[in-house]
Design a protein around this motif. Sequence first.
Motif, PDB file in Angstrom:
ATOM      1  N   ASP A 203      76.789  46.013 -74.406  1.00 53.05           N
ATOM      2  CA  ASP A 203      77.575  45.796 -73.194  1.00 53.05           C
ATOM      3  C   ASP A 203      77.196  46.804 -72.112  1.00 53.05           C
ATOM      4  OD1 ASP A 203      79.195  43.682 -74.277  1.00 53.05           O
ATOM      5  OD2 ASP A 203      80.116  45.228 -75.531  1.00 53.05           O
ATOM      6  N   VAL A 204      76.756  47.968 -72.536  1.00 51.71           N
ATOM      7  CA  VAL A 204      76.243  48.946 -71.566  1.00 51.71           C
ATOM      8  C   VAL A 204      74.904  49.467 -72.042  1.00 51.71           C
ATOM      9  CG1 VAL A 204      78.429  49.801 -70.627  1.00 51.71           C
ATOM     10  CG2 VAL A 204      77.490  50.831 -72.688  1.00 51.71           C
ATOM     11  N   ILE A 205      74.037  49.714 -71.095  1.00 55.44           N
ATOM     12  CA  ILE A 205      72.749  50.324 -71.420  1.00 55.44           C
ATOM     13  C   ILE A 205      72.558  51.494 -70.471  1.00 55.44           C
ATOM     14  CG2 ILE A 205      70.247  50.016 -71.429  1.00 55.44           C
ATOM     15  CD1 ILE A 205      70.726  47.080 -72.162  1.00 55.44           C
ATOM     16  N   ALA A 206      72.304  52.650 -71.029  1.00 58.58           N
ATOM     17  CA  ALA A 206      71.989  53.820 -70.198  1.00 58.58           C
ATOM     18  C   ALA A 206      70.491  54.066 -70.314  1.00 58.58           C
ATOM     19  CB  ALA A 206      72.767  55.036 -70.682  1.00 58.58           C
ATOM     20  N   GLU A 207      69.845  54.224 -69.183  1.00 61.37           N
ATOM     21  CA  GLU A 207      68.410  54.487 -69.203  1.00 61.37           C
ATOM     22  C   GLU A 207      68.121  55.616 -68.231  1.00 61.37           C
ATOM     23  OE1 GLU A 207      65.937  51.074 -68.800  1.00 61.37           O
ATOM     24  OE2 GLU A 207      64.090  52.240 -68.990  1.00 61.37           O
ATOM     25  N   MET A 318      60.874  62.948 -71.310  1.00 59.50           N
ATOM     26  CA  MET A 318      61.508  61.939 -72.160  1.00 59.50           C
ATOM     27  C   MET A 318      62.168  60.843 -71.333  1.00 59.50           C
ATOM     28  SD  MET A 318      63.432  64.625 -74.743  1.00 59.50           S
ATOM     29  CE  MET A 318      63.913  65.792 -73.475  1.00 59.50           C
ATOM     30  N   ARG A 319      62.045  59.624 -71.802  1.00 57.23           N
ATOM     31  CA  ARG A 319      62.833  58.529 -71.240  1.00 57.23           C
ATOM     32  C   ARG A 319      63.621  57.905 -72.378  1.00 57.23           C
ATOM     33  NH1 ARG A 319      62.191  53.978 -66.871  1.00 57.23           N
ATOM     34  NH2 ARG A 319      62.561  55.927 -65.769  1.00 57.23           N
ATOM     35  N   TYR A 320      64.935  57.844 -72.217  1.00 51.09           N
ATOM     36  CA  TYR A 320      65.790  57.253 -73.241  1.00 51.09           C
ATOM     37  C   TYR A 320      66.498  56.031 -72.710  1.00 51.09           C
ATOM     38  CZ  TYR A 320      65.184  60.619 -76.901  1.00 51.09           C
ATOM     39  OH  TYR A 320      64.634  61.359 -77.907  1.00 51.09           O
ATOM     40  N   ARG A 321      66.538  55.004 -73.550  1.00 58.49           N
ATOM     41  CA  ARG A 321      67.303  53.812 -73.270  1.00 58.49           C
ATOM     42  C   ARG A 321      68.254  53.664 -74.441  1.00 58.49           C
ATOM     43  NH1 ARG A 321      65.149  47.959 -73.180  1.00 58.49           N
ATOM     44  NH2 ARG A 321      66.701  47.025 -71.787  1.00 58.49           N
ATOM     45  N   THR A 322      69.548  53.613 -74.158  1.00 66.60           N
ATOM     46  CA  THR A 322      70.542  53.586 -75.218  1.00 66.60           C
ATOM     47  C   THR A 322      71.533  52.474 -74.929  1.00 66.60           C
ATOM     48  OG1 THR A 322      70.348  55.998 -75.255  1.00 66.60           O
ATOM     49  CG2 THR A 322      72.143  55.043 -76.538  1.00 66.60           C
ATOM     50  N   GLY A 323      71.731  51.605 -75.893  1.00 70.09           N
ATOM     51  CA  GLY A 323      72.665  50.498 -75.712  1.00 70.09           C
ATOM     52  C   GLY A 323      73.879  50.674 -76.602  1.00 70.09           C
ATOM     53  N   ALA A 324      75.053  50.204 -76.098  1.00 67.99           N
ATOM     54  CA  ALA A 324      76.282  50.284 -76.886  1.00 67.99           C
ATOM     55  C   ALA A 324      77.183  49.107 -76.544  1.00 67.99           C
ATOM     56  CB  ALA A 324      77.009  51.597 -76.605  1.00 67.99           C
ATOM     57  N   THR A 325      78.023  48.759 -77.486  1.00 65.88           N
ATOM     58  CA  THR A 325      79.021  47.723 -77.229  1.00 65.88           C
ATOM     59  C   THR A 325      80.171  48.329 -76.426  1.00 65.88           C
ATOM     60  OG1 THR A 325      80.174  48.268 -79.257  1.00 65.88           O
ATOM     61  CG2 THR A 325      78.491  46.545 -79.393  1.00 65.88           C
ATOM     62  N   ASP A 402      77.126  61.040 -73.604  1.00 65.61           N
ATOM     63  CA  ASP A 402      78.176  61.420 -72.649  1.00 65.61           C
ATOM     64  C   ASP A 402      78.266  60.401 -71.519  1.00 65.61           C
ATOM     65  OD1 ASP A 402      79.966  63.791 -72.614  1.00 65.61           O
ATOM     66  OD2 ASP A 402      79.271  63.945 -70.529  1.00 65.61           O
ATOM     67  N   ARG A 403      77.108  59.924 -71.092  1.00 63.60           N
ATOM     68  CA  ARG A 403      77.084  58.928 -70.012  1.00 63.60           C
ATOM     69  C   ARG A 403      77.734  57.628 -70.461  1.00 63.60           C
ATOM     70  NH1 ARG A 403      71.538  61.187 -67.712  1.00 63.60           N
ATOM     71  NH2 ARG A 403      72.164  61.133 -65.528  1.00 63.60           N
ATOM     72  N   ILE A 404      77.431  57.234 -71.701  1.00 60.99           N
ATOM     73  CA  ILE A 404      78.005  55.987 -72.203  1.00 60.99           C
ATOM     74  C   ILE A 404      79.518  56.128 -72.352  1.00 60.99           C
ATOM     75  CG2 ILE A 404      78.104  54.500 -74.256  1.00 60.99           C
ATOM     76  CD1 ILE A 404      75.052  54.917 -74.467  1.00 60.99           C
ATOM     77  N   ALA A 405      79.955  57.251 -72.878  1.00 61.44           N
ATOM     78  CA  ALA A 405      81.398  57.488 -73.022  1.00 61.44           C
ATOM     79  C   ALA A 405      82.086  57.420 -71.663  1.00 61.44           C
ATOM     80  CB  ALA A 405      81.637  58.852 -73.682  1.00 61.44           C
ATOM     81  N   GLU A 406      81.435  58.012 -70.675  1.00 56.32           N
ATOM     82  CA  GLU A 406      81.988  58.010 -69.312  1.00 56.32           C
ATOM     83  C   GLU A 406      82.104  56.573 -68.788  1.00 56.32           C
ATOM     84  OE1 GLU A 406      82.762  60.562 -67.301  1.00 56.32           O
ATOM     85  OE2 GLU A 406      82.785  59.622 -65.325  1.00 56.32           O
ATOM     86  N   ARG A 407      81.033  55.813 -68.969  1.00 57.83           N
ATOM     87  CA  ARG A 407      81.046  54.437 -68.458  1.00 57.83           C
ATOM     88  C   ARG A 407      82.105  53.600 -69.152  1.00 57.83           C
ATOM     89  NH1 ARG A 407      75.211  52.971 -67.318  1.00 57.83           N
ATOM     90  NH2 ARG A 407      75.727  50.823 -67.873  1.00 57.83           N
ATOM     91  N   LEU A 408      82.284  53.841 -70.441  1.00 56.32           N
ATOM     92  CA  LEU A 408      83.235  53.024 -71.206  1.00 56.32           C
ATOM     93  C   LEU A 408      84.641  53.622 -71.198  1.00 56.32           C
ATOM     94  CD1 LEU A 408      80.961  52.185 -74.276  1.00 56.32           C
ATOM     95  CD2 LEU A 408      81.576  50.664 -72.380  1.00 56.32           C
ATOM     96  N   GLU A 409      84.777  54.768 -70.542  1.00 57.98           N
ATOM     97  CA  GLU A 409      86.064  55.473 -70.503  1.00 57.98           C
ATOM     98  C   GLU A 409      86.594  55.738 -71.913  1.00 57.98           C
ATOM     99  OE1 GLU A 409      88.821  54.203 -67.462  1.00 57.98           O
ATOM    100  OE2 GLU A 409      87.199  53.183 -66.404  1.00 57.98           O
ATOM    101  N   ILE A 410      85.677  56.189 -72.748  1.00 56.48           N
ATOM    102  CA  ILE A 410      86.056  56.610 -74.108  1.00 56.48           C
ATOM    103  C   ILE A 410      85.867  58.119 -74.171  1.00 56.48           C
ATOM    104  CG2 ILE A 410      85.478  56.443 -76.573  1.00 56.48           C
ATOM    105  CD1 ILE A 410      84.347  53.652 -76.011  1.00 56.48           C
TER     106      ILE A 410
END
Lengths: 815, 155
Positions: A203-207, A318-325, A402-410
């Motif tokens: 649902d979210v991808i941080a790159e 480094m380039r990171y792409r991380t996906g999460a529900t 941390d970015r994903i948590a921020e986006r998902l408000e978790i």
Amino acid sequence: MTGRNGRGIDGGSGSSPAANGRPDRTGEASPLNTIGRPMRKVDGLAKATGRARYTDDIQLPGMLHGKILRSPHPHARIVRIDTSRAEALEGVHAVVTGRDMPTPYGIIPWTPDEHPLCVDKVRYIGDGVAAVAAIDEDTAIAALDLIDVAYEELPEYFDPHEAIAAPSGPYIHEPRKPGWSGNITKVVKLEFGDVEAGFAEADVIAEHDYFFEGTTHTPIEPHCAIGLAAGDGKLTVWSATQVPHYLHRELARVLEVDPAKVRVIQPPVGGAFGGKSEPFDLEFCVAKLSMLTGRPVKILYTREEVFYAHRGRHPFHMRYRTGATSDGMLTSVDARIVLDGGAYASFGLVTTYYSGQLLTAPYQMPAYRFQSTRAYTNKPACGPKRGHGSVQPRFAFEVQLDRIAERLEIDPIELRRRNFIGANTRTVNELRVTSNGFLECLAEVERASDWKRKHRRLPFGRGVGVAGSTYISGTNYPIYPNEMPQSGIQLQVDRSGRVAIFSGASEIGQGVDSMVAYVVAEELGVPLDHIRVLAGDTDFTPVDLGAYSSRVTFMLGNACLQAARKLKAMVRDAVAEEWEAKPREVLLAGGMALRAGDTGTSMPLRAAFNLAEAKFGTLGATGSYNTPKDVHGSYRGGTIGASPAYSFTAHVAEVEVDTETGFVTVDKIWIAHDCGRALNPVLVAGQMEGSAYMGFAEALMEEHIFKSADEGRAGLHNAPSLLDYRIPTSLDTPALESLIVESIDPEGPYGAKEAGEGPLHPSIPAIANAIYDAVGVRMDSLPFSPPRVWRALQAAGRGKAAGRTRQAVGAGRAG
Amino acid sequence: MEIVRLRVNGDERSCGVPAHYTLLETLRYGLGLTGSKQGCDKGDCGACTVIVDGRAILSCITPVWEAEGREVRTVEGLASGMETHPVQDEFDLNGAAQCGFCTPGILCSSVALLDRNPTPTREEIRAALAGNLCRCTGYEKIYDAVEAAAARLST
Ligand code: FES
Ligand code: FES
């Protein structure tokens, strides 16, 4: 068990009675008497009184002093070397060049790409080209000026991307196969699970892109070595090394001396951190110069030479792409990494694998892919520094979380909890994980830092950040393939009741000599001051592979436990025979042999040892440890990153950011670390604090960088001194609080795992995440120095002039 | 070569050293007092700290003749007879010496501090050690040790 960081020491008697004040007489399940208690170190007083003799403290009769001439060019062919003027100088006894030691070597047997002194080419400013031995240091320095070297300069590469892109030679090294680039050390591409499907589910991808600047170890003791070649063909080398066994092998091979005639002695080492974990030019040079002169020869690096010898942390792009529900569960991770390796391979093959392999815990990760490429550049070679290869990706990945948590408000701690991989499992890249105390680590830092009251709630300019990590307790496979044990120990008992431990391991300040003494004290009930440790002498001690990859407590501890238990069985047998009892009724504790359930029957340990010697002959035992063989991945490269056990860590950092100057102050770091079991909680806490300190230093201060052409000389070290390469003083260092978590590993000695490197990792991302919490800017490039932070603040419009309030951060959601 | 005369740890000593020798070189290579360490040789790290007339100084940037006629105390001179200085003992008890290479200098800075301020706060200890780099400990255990020694000395 937590927070036992340090007071209330049992004095010198290693096996003082159990906590209830009496030796336990109930049988096998007796409580531990020495293990888990804050004991003195076996070398503590020697170090506190100036009696400990480090390599440069050794003066041998007739000793000559050596110096190494170093290249002024970053990349050049050596056209000619004329040493005749130097040789003619009064007081000079020998001069050697690369041609005197033509056999190449390398710590990794598959990449032998360096020589003790350069033969045809120099590859960085500071590469060694010749060495002299003279009557004193002043004469040796004068002689260096009289060596004439003609160079032909070659194209230079300082940027790893440019080095990789170079379409043709001359490369920094000869290509290993025709058509390959000689500017690339290693490429690793591995993929586990269906990465694209994982991103499709997300649902979210941080790159994002990240840059980790190089840093160096900076032990306070500079490298030093002494060579002594005797008339009978024996060669002794004293060296401040953390790998005496590998040094032994390479000295014999490169100098073509029968290994049975080579002896390496490793005196106490004044700090290493990975910076002394392969052979260096000075060790070969003192040996060769001594073989030529018949006199002992010492070389002590200047501080500047230590900076050029380096082998420190690789700069990583480094380039990171991380996906999460949407509920924060990771679905897929994709990483592309370019490693700036410097001039030689060093441990680079392993570093390239570690850059990807060690990311797969403590979080579940259904799909994962990484591609890592290590480039050669014309700078000092990079190698292993505390947390080898995994500190850089950990920084990037924990900021991604941390970015994903921020986006998902978790809450970021909650996000990490949800993704916990668990104990007794396999990672996505098939590494076996046994004990895992990561959740407790998270809970500890959450509680101790008062996280819930602080995160997103502190006034603008102040913030907290969290990060987690994992690290190996030793590598499952040795550097050179062999079936022999990774660690060995030998115990010997004399008639006075004294136990001598012969240990091949390297005491570099981490306390390994004490660790083996604690194990023996625990098993045999011998007071600590009746134990002697002889370590790091290849003539007399069994092989241990060295103080690297956080292996010694786990591996040598197990070897020592095995040996001590063999001895214990003999002693109990002999005493049982005397008492007409069963061996298991004989307990050894508090300097006594005791009969379980019978307070009237006992004898001093010395008498027990004497009985055993009478029964079995001269009393001794050996112990060894080798790793389990089924814990790695079933693919090419799947053995790299495999370890018999993994440690886990979580940190919370609290920072203050001065928005006017960009200056970041770290007030405190809470460090929770799962070390399995703390064999000595004071020493474990010391490793945790030293690690967090070093991570903090990399986050805010350290930059191992080189001048560019417009700054004067390209490739010249920017700051090769302890003043200009800034490492933290007492005033810079934040308060550090250690929270020990014990998961009791099923295979570790008494359940112990590593504590010396893992606790470094989270400091850096925890500080980055805390800066975001404080001022709402993401710091994706290290170090977080005032100019960088100030620029980031300006770019985000959050400088002082903007006069932002707390809401600005939450509203940022830059994610 | 020059002959220098020094009063070190209560002993009158003399030895011949090159004229450019520092106090550190003289102690280590002239007198065999190798307890004091060299980490940088240019005043940056504090490993060479010794006590001269009660003050902690960097012996690597002190020309040896400057120390002539003055009272020099090194790590080897902190104990009295068989009795170690409480700071030394507390360093051992608190795990304040890991590799131990910074330790002689930090001990000298600590003893100089305790001699002039027997009851320092943690902040005062921190400030007094600002010239001594330690790469191993993160300093916490060192503060613990100095605090514990101060407590012992004041009872
Ligand atoms: S040796 Fe570093 S300050 Fe003196
Ligand atoms: S204990 Fe190693 S530098 Fe301080």
